[in-house]
Design a protein around this motif. Structure first.
Motif, PDB file in Angstrom:
ATOM      1  N   GLN A 168       0.987  -1.302  -0.061  1.00  9.99           N
ATOM      2  CA  GLN A 168       0.127   0.136  -0.030  1.00  9.99           C
ATOM      3  C   GLN A 168       1.039   1.187  -0.036  1.00  9.99           C
ATOM      4  OE1 GLN A 168      -3.174   0.205  -0.902  1.00  9.99           O
ATOM      5  NE2 GLN A 168      -4.155   0.597   0.978  1.00  9.99           N
ATOM      6  N   ILE A 169       2.111   1.256   0.687  1.00 13.62           N
ATOM      7  CA  ILE A 169       2.890   2.258   0.716  1.00 13.62           C
ATOM      8  C   ILE A 169       4.022   2.240  -0.382  1.00 13.62           C
ATOM      9  CG2 ILE A 169       4.404   3.666   2.167  1.00 13.62           C
ATOM     10  CD1 ILE A 169       2.836   2.639   4.576  1.00 13.62           C
ATOM     11  N   GLU A 173       7.458   7.081  -0.615  1.00 14.17           N
ATOM     12  CA  GLU A 173       6.925   7.270   0.555  1.00 14.17           C
ATOM     13  C   GLU A 173       7.575   6.445   1.849  1.00 14.17           C
ATOM     14  OE1 GLU A 173       5.274   9.545   1.670  1.00 14.17           O
ATOM     15  OE2 GLU A 173       5.041   8.871   3.938  1.00 14.17           O
ATOM     16  N   MET A 177       9.544   8.140   4.618  1.00 13.83           N
ATOM     17  CA  MET A 177       9.265   7.926   6.162  1.00 13.83           C
ATOM     18  C   MET A 177      10.709   7.278   6.768  1.00 13.83           C
ATOM     19  SD  MET A 177       6.005   5.754   5.759  1.00 13.83           S
ATOM     20  CE  MET A 177       5.438   5.557   7.678  1.00 13.83           C
ATOM     21  N   TYR A 184      15.670  11.881  13.744  1.00  9.84           N
ATOM     22  CA  TYR A 184      15.250  12.181  14.864  1.00  9.84           C
ATOM     23  C   TYR A 184      16.522  11.848  15.857  1.00  9.84           C
ATOM     24  CZ  TYR A 184      10.547  11.468  13.403  1.00  9.84           C
ATOM     25  OH  TYR A 184       9.281  11.461  12.924  1.00  9.84           O
TER      26      TYR A 184
ATOM     27  N   PRO B 102      -9.488   0.251   0.324  1.00 12.03           N
ATOM     28  CA  PRO B 102      -8.196   0.716   0.012  1.00 12.03           C
ATOM     29  C   PRO B 102      -7.776   2.060   0.864  1.00 12.03           C
ATOM     30  CG  PRO B 102      -9.631   0.911  -1.759  1.00 12.03           C
ATOM     31  CD  PRO B 102     -10.631   0.442  -0.548  1.00 12.03           C
ATOM     32  N   VAL B 104      -7.869   2.683   3.807  1.00 17.17           N
ATOM     33  CA  VAL B 104      -7.769   2.235   5.332  1.00 17.17           C
ATOM     34  C   VAL B 104      -6.093   2.278   5.645  1.00 17.17           C
ATOM     35  CG1 VAL B 104      -8.161   0.804   7.233  1.00 17.17           C
ATOM     36  CG2 VAL B 104      -9.933   1.302   5.858  1.00 17.17           C
ATOM     37  N   LEU B 105      -5.423   2.984   6.385  1.00 18.24           N
ATOM     38  CA  LEU B 105      -4.203   2.831   6.634  1.00 18.24           C
ATOM     39  C   LEU B 105      -4.124   2.068   7.926  1.00 18.24           C
ATOM     40  CD1 LEU B 105      -1.186   3.636   6.439  1.00 18.24           C
ATOM     41  CD2 LEU B 105      -1.624   5.410   7.867  1.00 18.24           C
ATOM     42  N   LEU B 177       5.128  10.194  11.673  1.00 17.49           N
ATOM     43  CA  LEU B 177       5.161   9.027  10.524  1.00 17.49           C
ATOM     44  C   LEU B 177       3.869   8.587   9.971  1.00 17.49           C
ATOM     45  CD1 LEU B 177       8.187   6.819  12.261  1.00 17.49           C
ATOM     46  CD2 LEU B 177       8.194   8.140  10.048  1.00 17.49           C
ATOM     47  N   GLN B 180       2.539  11.327   8.024  1.00 13.99           N
ATOM     48  CA  GLN B 180       3.111  11.513   6.911  1.00 13.99           C
ATOM     49  C   GLN B 180       2.437  10.422   5.584  1.00 13.99           C
ATOM     50  OE1 GLN B 180       7.426  11.351   7.495  1.00 13.99           O
ATOM     51  NE2 GLN B 180       7.815  11.140   5.258  1.00 13.99           N
ATOM     52  N   ALA B 181       2.401   9.200   6.218  1.00 15.37           N
ATOM     53  CA  ALA B 181       1.873   8.127   5.465  1.00 15.37           C
ATOM     54  C   ALA B 181       0.405   8.536   5.176  1.00 15.37           C
ATOM     55  CB  ALA B 181       1.942   6.929   6.294  1.00 15.37           C
ATOM     56  N   ARG B 184      -0.741  10.344   1.695  1.00 12.96           N
ATOM     57  CA  ARG B 184      -0.543  10.036   0.454  1.00 12.96           C
ATOM     58  C   ARG B 184      -1.758   9.799  -0.377  1.00 12.96           C
ATOM     59  NH1 ARG B 184       4.735  11.015  -1.153  1.00 12.96           N
ATOM     60  NH2 ARG B 184       4.309   9.285  -2.684  1.00 12.96           N
ATOM     61  N   GLN B 186      -2.614   7.337  -2.305  1.00 16.64           N
ATOM     62  CA  GLN B 186      -3.334   5.993  -1.981  1.00 16.64           C
ATOM     63  C   GLN B 186      -4.174   5.733  -0.816  1.00 16.64           C
ATOM     64  OE1 GLN B 186       0.023   6.598  -2.137  1.00 16.64           O
ATOM     65  NE2 GLN B 186       1.192   4.839  -1.202  1.00 16.64           N
ATOM     66  N   PHE B 187      -4.237   6.896   0.116  1.00 18.01           N
ATOM     67  CA  PHE B 187      -5.096   6.587   1.306  1.00 18.01           C
ATOM     68  C   PHE B 187      -5.950   7.741   1.418  1.00 18.01           C
ATOM     69  CE2 PHE B 187      -1.131   4.717   2.818  1.00 18.01           C
ATOM     70  CZ  PHE B 187      -1.582   3.409   3.133  1.00 18.01           C
TER      71      PHE B 187
END
Lengths: 274, 270
Positions: A168-169, A173, A177, A184, B102, B104-105, B177, B180-181, B184, B186-187
């Protein structure tokens, strides 16, 4: 600056992401390309080193002794590269032996299983069913390798700081990440974490030297003081201890050597039965 | 515009992460609300639902199918709530109950075991070994629950888009994080993913209405065209058809409702 270690069931995917991350951050990429120089240094075929990384020892394949030795050579080279900092490492099993160092960011990439099977089928020109079985076999082998040699299950989430599923990612991306996380404060090298890395690197060099003659050797290094633990018969104790002291004493960075010899009860029993 | 599910173990700081993510994105944060709605809508005490989603089914439960019914109620309440979008859900099994949508993260938050033990010791005023044992038991119970009902291990990382360990990474880092994701492409909710979510909510609602009498039915919905799959005998099948007919008018969004018997259940059926 931190060290980033990528781990994945699919070397292709993780190396792609590791290279992109290294490029984005301006770090050095350390991948399987270093195996060539390791092979040349120890005069062994590169294919054997790759095999040691991908497979567990078996009766018809590589012996446990040879396998451990090959992994020790790889480990020595990887830890040497890591001393320099600003490194992105991938595909060299570093997630299994670079433990307890605070400035190491550990990332696991999870590829969509179906996608992986499709890729394997395409590359090997085999059916999807065969590719699925092959992937399962590879995963089983890798799991066995990590548990047998390093006493770690590499699929355990507690071994990583983050795990990213690329189904999915997307790659961009995922790289974003990882680079964010690497920035950090927690991953900045500190005096203590650098010292841990130096000790680990020394242990790596010692193992590469000692494993050839002492397959069950255990080594611990702290600030140049080294403790070596081996198994031997009572009568061999002094001879082996002094041989190790002489061997280890020549290695740069070693200031003090202590050898602990444990009585090898199995060999003793075998000899007394003769 | 997305839905975020955050799966967590006890004392993993997942709740804190979920609340902060919701706060930063301006999303609604839900967990217990789902149980309360299910309890109200289906007239089941909340405690029974809590037990249904926490304890693994006993042998008796497997014959009574009561857990399947409770899960269907919870899933119906959950899909009903999250279809509004912009939601962070940090209750149990969100990643499984919303599988296939789709936008849903799916996130899992884990924490260092030693930190969790310390938190348990402080909260319950108990010793280290007792706290360790309690956490181990709790983790095993949750794993058994998911395995027995869905055949998957909740610790299998491939079920999630992102797994973050709160140890070197702090709660705020995890929030960064996740935000950030989720930004995108796709979400982002699209027309097609919204339809998918609506269809899932309808299918779950139909299943929840039927599950008490017909525990082994499976339901699919495609743009409001609902199909109820059954393996039941002719006599029960007639009873099912009568019950289903009534639902057509009761549930909003259904265009057409059919009952299919003797055919294999599609993999996406609920």
């Amino acid at each position: 600056m931190p060290i980033i270690i990528f781990s994945s069931d699919s070397y292709q995917k993780s190396s792609e992401l590791a290279k992109k991350t290294a490029e984005t951050l301006g770090y050095k990429y350390v991948g399987r390309e270093i195996l060539g120089s390791v092979a040349a240094k120890y005069n062994i075929p590169e294919a054997k080193l790759t095999k040691a990384l991908d497979e567990a020892p078996s009766f018809f394949g590589m012996s446990t002794k040879e396998w451990k030795q090959n992994l020790a050579y790889i480990r020595e080279a990887v830890l040497g590269e890591m001393l320099a900092d600003n490194v992105v490492c991938c595909g060299l099993a570093a997630h299994l032996y670079v433990l307890g160092v605070a400035h190491v960011l550990r990332v696991r990439i999870i590829e969509d299983p179906e996608e992986r099977v499709r890729k394997v089928a395409e590359q090997g020109h085999i059916t999807l069913e065969k590719a699925k079985k092959l992937v399962q076999r590879i995963d089983k082998q890798r799991k066995r390798r990590s548990i047998e040699c390093f006493k770690k299950n590499e699929t355990d989430p507690s071994m990583y700081d983050m795990m990213i599923n690329t189904s999915q990612i997307d790659s961009e991306e995922a790289v974003g990440m990882v680079t964010t996380a690497a920035g950090y404060r927690k991953f900045k090298p500190m005096t203590y974490s650098i010292k841990c890395m130096q000790d680990m690197e020394l242990e790596g060099r010692l193992l590469a030297v000692l494993l050839k003659d002492y397959p069950e050797v255990r080594v611990q290094a702290r600030d140049g003081a080294v403790v070596v633990e081996i198994k031997a018969l009572k009568r061999e104790k002094n001879k082996k201890a002094s041989a190790i002291k002489e061997l280890v004493g020549k290695i740069s960075g070693v200031h003090y050597v202590e050898v602990h010899v444990i009585n090898d009860i199995f060999r003793q029993a075998a000899e007394s039965g003769r | 515009m997305a839905i975020i599910t955050i799966s967590r173990g006890s004392y993993s700081k997942g709740k804190e992460v979920a609340e902060k993510v919701a706060d930063r994105l301006g999303y609604e944060c839900i967990s217990r609300e789902v149980l309360l709605e299910a309890s109200k809508r289906f007239n089941i005490p909340e405690m029974q639902l809590v037990r249904a989603i926490h304890d693994a089914p006993s042998i008796l439960d497997r014959f009574q199918h009561s857990k399947q019914a409770y899960i269907a109620y919870i899933r119906s309440a959950l899909t009903g709530q999250v279809k509004r979008d912009n939601i962070v859900y940090h209750g149990l099994a969100g990643h499984i109950l919303l599988k296939g949508v789709p936008h849903v993260l799916k996130v899992r938050i884990t924490a260092n075991l030693e930190d969790r033990i310390r938190a348990e010791m402080n909260r319950e005023s108990i010793g280290e070994s007792e706290a360790r044992e309690l956490l181990f038991k709790d983790d095993q119970e949750r794993r058994k629950w998911t395995k027995s009902l869905y055949g998957v291990d909740p610790w299998d990382s491939s079920l999630y888009d992102l797994v973050i360990r709160i140890y070197k990474l702090h709660v705020d880092d995890a929030v960064d994080l996740i935000c950030q994701a989720v930004g995108r492409e796709q979400f982002k909710t699209t027309d097609s993913s919204r339809h998918m979510m609506d269809d899932l909510a309808i299918a779950c609602q139909v299943k929840a209405e039927l599950v008490e009498q017909f525990f082994d039915v499976a339901v699919t919905s495609d743009y409001g065209n609902v199909i109820v799959y059954t393996k039941t005998q002719e006599r029960l099948s007639h009873k099912l058809k009568v019950k289903v007919k009534g639902l057509e008018k009761e549930i909003e969004g259904i265009n057409n409702l059919e009952v299919h018997g003797g055919v294999p259940y599609p993999p996406n059926a609920v």
